[in-house]
Design a protein around this motif. Sequence first.
Motif, PDB file in Angstrom:
ATOM      1  N   TYR A 108       0.862  -1.171   0.000  1.00 27.39           N
ATOM      2  CA  TYR A 108       0.000   0.000   0.000  1.00 27.39           C
ATOM      3  C   TYR A 108       0.902   1.225   0.000  1.00 27.39           C
ATOM      4  O   TYR A 108       2.100   1.137   0.297  1.00 27.39           O
ATOM      5  CB  TYR A 108      -0.876   0.018   1.262  1.00 27.39           C
ATOM      6  CG  TYR A 108      -1.994  -0.994   1.277  1.00 27.39           C
ATOM      7  CD1 TYR A 108      -1.730  -2.360   1.414  1.00 27.39           C
ATOM      8  CD2 TYR A 108      -3.325  -0.608   1.166  1.00 27.39           C
ATOM      9  CE1 TYR A 108      -2.751  -3.297   1.439  1.00 27.39           C
ATOM     10  CE2 TYR A 108      -4.358  -1.538   1.198  1.00 27.39           C
ATOM     11  CZ  TYR A 108      -4.058  -2.876   1.341  1.00 27.39           C
ATOM     12  OH  TYR A 108      -5.080  -3.796   1.362  1.00 27.39           O
ATOM     13  N   ARG A 109       0.324   2.364  -0.308  1.00 28.59           N
ATOM     14  CA  ARG A 109       1.074   3.607  -0.198  1.00 28.59           C
ATOM     15  C   ARG A 109       0.168   4.722   0.292  1.00 28.59           C
ATOM     16  O   ARG A 109      -1.044   4.680   0.106  1.00 28.59           O
ATOM     17  CB  ARG A 109       1.721   3.991  -1.542  1.00 28.59           C
ATOM     18  CG  ARG A 109       0.734   4.393  -2.622  1.00 28.59           C
ATOM     19  CD  ARG A 109       1.463   4.607  -3.936  1.00 28.59           C
ATOM     20  NE  ARG A 109       0.550   4.991  -5.026  1.00 28.59           N
ATOM     21  CZ  ARG A 109       0.916   5.102  -6.299  1.00 28.59           C
ATOM     22  NH1 ARG A 109       2.183   4.854  -6.652  1.00 28.59           N
ATOM     23  NH2 ARG A 109       0.032   5.449  -7.200  1.00 28.59           N
ATOM     24  N   GLN A 110       0.809   5.687   0.913  1.00 26.45           N
ATOM     25  CA  GLN A 110       0.073   6.847   1.403  1.00 26.45           C
ATOM     26  C   GLN A 110       0.896   8.099   1.149  1.00 26.45           C
ATOM     27  O   GLN A 110       1.999   8.242   1.677  1.00 26.45           O
ATOM     28  CB  GLN A 110      -0.235   6.715   2.898  1.00 26.45           C
ATOM     29  CG  GLN A 110      -1.137   7.801   3.419  1.00 26.45           C
ATOM     30  CD  GLN A 110      -1.701   7.477   4.790  1.00 26.45           C
ATOM     31  OE1 GLN A 110      -1.165   6.658   5.523  1.00 26.45           O
ATOM     32  NE2 GLN A 110      -2.798   8.123   5.144  1.00 26.45           N
ATOM     33  N   ALA A 111       0.343   8.954   0.310  1.00 33.52           N
ATOM     34  CA  ALA A 111       0.970  10.240   0.020  1.00 33.52           C
ATOM     35  C   ALA A 111       0.444  11.279   1.011  1.00 33.52           C
ATOM     36  O   ALA A 111      -0.645  11.102   1.576  1.00 33.52           O
ATOM     37  CB  ALA A 111       0.663  10.653  -1.409  1.00 33.52           C
ATOM     38  N   PRO A 112       1.177  12.362   1.222  1.00 32.31           N
ATOM     39  CA  PRO A 112       0.726  13.393   2.168  1.00 32.31           C
ATOM     40  C   PRO A 112      -0.657  13.914   1.819  1.00 32.31           C
ATOM     41  O   PRO A 112      -0.921  14.256   0.658  1.00 32.31           O
ATOM     42  CB  PRO A 112       1.795  14.486   2.017  1.00 32.31           C
ATOM     43  CG  PRO A 112       3.006  13.760   1.557  1.00 32.31           C
ATOM     44  CD  PRO A 112       2.508  12.663   0.669  1.00 32.31           C
ATOM     45  N   GLY A 113      -1.533  13.941   2.803  1.00 31.65           N
ATOM     46  CA  GLY A 113      -2.871  14.456   2.594  1.00 31.65           C
ATOM     47  C   GLY A 113      -3.815  13.523   1.870  1.00 31.65           C
ATOM     48  O   GLY A 113      -4.948  13.894   1.564  1.00 31.65           O
ATOM     49  N   VAL A 147       4.790   7.114   1.207  1.00 29.39           N
ATOM     50  CA  VAL A 147       5.305   6.078   2.100  1.00 29.39           C
ATOM     51  C   VAL A 147       4.650   4.769   1.679  1.00 29.39           C
ATOM     52  O   VAL A 147       3.429   4.697   1.581  1.00 29.39           O
ATOM     53  CB  VAL A 147       4.999   6.388   3.575  1.00 29.39           C
ATOM     54  CG1 VAL A 147       5.517   5.251   4.462  1.00 29.39           C
ATOM     55  CG2 VAL A 147       5.625   7.710   3.985  1.00 29.39           C
ATOM     56  N   TYR A 148       5.459   3.783   1.432  1.00 31.33           N
ATOM     57  CA  TYR A 148       4.970   2.476   0.991  1.00 31.33           C
ATOM     58  C   TYR A 148       4.986   1.503   2.167  1.00 31.33           C
ATOM     59  O   TYR A 148       5.997   1.371   2.871  1.00 31.33           O
ATOM     60  CB  TYR A 148       5.835   1.950  -0.152  1.00 31.33           C
ATOM     61  CG  TYR A 148       5.545   2.639  -1.466  1.00 31.33           C
ATOM     62  CD1 TYR A 148       5.893   3.978  -1.667  1.00 31.33           C
ATOM     63  CD2 TYR A 148       4.903   1.962  -2.506  1.00 31.33           C
ATOM     64  CE1 TYR A 148       5.602   4.619  -2.860  1.00 31.33           C
ATOM     65  CE2 TYR A 148       4.611   2.596  -3.709  1.00 31.33           C
ATOM     66  CZ  TYR A 148       4.971   3.921  -3.870  1.00 31.33           C
ATOM     67  OH  TYR A 148       4.681   4.563  -5.071  1.00 31.33           O
ATOM     68  N   TYR A 149       3.850   0.830   2.343  1.00 30.76           N
ATOM     69  CA  TYR A 149       3.687  -0.089   3.463  1.00 30.76           C
ATOM     70  C   TYR A 149       3.459  -1.510   2.960  1.00 30.76           C
ATOM     71  O   TYR A 149       2.632  -1.732   2.065  1.00 30.76           O
ATOM     72  CB  TYR A 149       2.480   0.313   4.311  1.00 30.76           C
ATOM     73  CG  TYR A 149       2.590   1.647   4.984  1.00 30.76           C
ATOM     74  CD1 TYR A 149       2.139   2.798   4.362  1.00 30.76           C
ATOM     75  CD2 TYR A 149       3.149   1.757   6.258  1.00 30.76           C
ATOM     76  CE1 TYR A 149       2.238   4.039   4.977  1.00 30.76           C
ATOM     77  CE2 TYR A 149       3.249   2.987   6.890  1.00 30.76           C
ATOM     78  CZ  TYR A 149       2.792   4.120   6.238  1.00 30.76           C
ATOM     79  OH  TYR A 149       2.894   5.336   6.864  1.00 30.76           O
ATOM     80  N   CYS A 150       4.139  -2.426   3.567  1.00 32.21           N
ATOM     81  CA  CYS A 150       3.915  -3.838   3.301  1.00 32.21           C
ATOM     82  C   CYS A 150       2.745  -4.318   4.163  1.00 32.21           C
ATOM     83  O   CYS A 150       2.576  -3.870   5.310  1.00 32.21           O
ATOM     84  CB  CYS A 150       5.182  -4.607   3.665  1.00 32.21           C
ATOM     85  SG  CYS A 150       5.058  -6.391   3.509  1.00 32.21           S
TER      86      CYS A 150
END
Length: 123
Positions: free
Chosen positions: A37-42, A92-95
């Motif tokens: 997964y990934r999460q960009a700011p905002g 930010v990439y999350y496993c």
Amino acid sequence: QVQLMESGGGLVQAGGSLRLSCAASGSILSISIMGWYRQAPGKQRELVAAMTSLGTTNYIDSVKGRFAISRDNAKNTVYLQMNSLKVEDTAVYYCNVKGVVFTSLRTAPDGYWGQGTQVTVSS
């Protein structure tokens, strides 16, 4: 309990490549689904790619043809090869792993997350 160790993030120019790795440790017999997964700011966290233990894959449309997920079931490790990176891939990439069966044959009720690794793509 399962621990996920991620590696491979960093800073790269647009058009470049990175390879993320995530190794799961613990008394693991098998893992049904491993993904990124990934999460960009905002923005909300979004699924980038996932792979079942049988090899079925799923990708978000924006990375199709550029990213490739793979896994080594013997090592309980999942990889994400990211090519032709774009500025909008910065996040930010999350496993994440789901459907963990332990050697005791107990199935984990929930999934597990890694700590996240930063991927920054510069223009």
